[in-house]
Write an enzyme that holds these catalytic residues in place. Structure first.
Site, PDB file in Angstrom:
ATOM      1  N   HIS A  74       9.302 -14.107   3.466  1.00 34.55           N
ATOM      2  CA  HIS A  74       9.390 -12.526   4.707  1.00 34.55           C
ATOM      3  C   HIS A  74       8.314 -12.637   5.305  1.00 34.55           C
ATOM      4  CE1 HIS A  74       7.163 -11.683   0.253  1.00 34.55           C
ATOM      5  NE2 HIS A  74       8.506 -11.954  -0.093  1.00 34.55           N
ATOM      6  N   GLU A  76       6.039 -12.677   7.315  1.00 33.53           N
ATOM      7  CA  GLU A  76       4.977 -13.367   7.415  1.00 33.53           C
ATOM      8  C   GLU A  76       4.707 -14.693   7.845  1.00 33.53           C
ATOM      9  OE1 GLU A  76       3.320  -9.623   4.792  1.00 33.53           O
ATOM     10  OE2 GLU A  76       5.050 -11.179   4.476  1.00 33.53           O
ATOM     11  N   CYS A 102       2.436  -9.922   0.245  1.00 31.67           N
ATOM     12  CA  CYS A 102       2.447 -10.364  -1.748  1.00 31.67           C
ATOM     13  C   CYS A 102       0.749 -11.031  -1.352  1.00 31.67           C
ATOM     14  CB  CYS A 102       3.488 -10.893  -1.325  1.00 31.67           C
ATOM     15  SG  CYS A 102       3.663 -12.317  -1.149  1.00 31.67           S
ATOM     16  N   CYS A 105       1.519 -14.565   0.332  1.00 31.95           N
ATOM     17  CA  CYS A 105       1.866 -14.681   1.940  1.00 31.95           C
ATOM     18  C   CYS A 105      -0.040 -14.726   2.437  1.00 31.95           C
ATOM     19  CB  CYS A 105       1.954 -13.758   2.528  1.00 31.95           C
ATOM     20  SG  CYS A 105       4.126 -13.770   2.649  1.00 31.95           S
TER      21      CYS A 105
END
Length: 148
Positions: A74, A76, A102, A105
């Site tokens: 992701h 992040e 999410c 994360c």
């Protein structure tokens, strides 16, 4: 009118999202501390693996057991990993991201010491989930999180 730093960093996150090779969603992230950029990231596979839009242009990369991309990191995660790899401290940093984090994360964001998060769109709405678990997690543990 001069643009605010929040506006500048959120716009940059949007520009970074366009670098993503993912055919399902493009997400960008910017990590900032004291109005200085620490790290940037966008979603995609680890360097040296496959670019999904090139390897699997029709359907994207294979799915994992939860129906998510099997290769992608992701945005992040990429931003946090790059900062860590280069010795940057994230304690007290702010994260700007185009999609709310999410739950995985969110745990990484909290554990990294990031104190503020700004996001544009809802991960729950994108995935068809009943709630934004990542947002709920961060709020529960005192991270200031704001829909931009």
């Amino acid at each position: 009118m001069r643009p605010s730093f929040d506006s500048i960093f959120m716009n940059l996150a949007g520009e970074l999202a366009q670098r993503s090779h993912c055919i399902k969603a493009q997400v960008g992230a910017v990590l900032v501390k004291d109005t200085r950029i620490i790290s940037i990231g966008y979603n995609g596979p680890p360097a040296g693996t496959h670019n999904c839009d090139e390897e699997w242009p029709e359907q994207g990369c294979p799915r994992d057991s939860k129906g998510s991309c099997s290769l992608a990191l992701h945005a992040e995660e990429n931003a946090i990993l790059f900062a860590a790899k280069n010795g940057s401290t994230l304690e007290g940093a702010t994260l700007y991201t185009t999609l709310s984090p999410c739950i995985s994360c969110a745990r990484l964001i909290f554990s990294s010491g990031i104190k503020r998060v700004f996001y544009q769109k809802s991960y729950a709405e994108y995935k068809g989930l009943p709630s934004d678990e990542g947002v709920d997690f961060l709020l529960k543990f005192g991270v200031d999180i704001t829909k931009y």
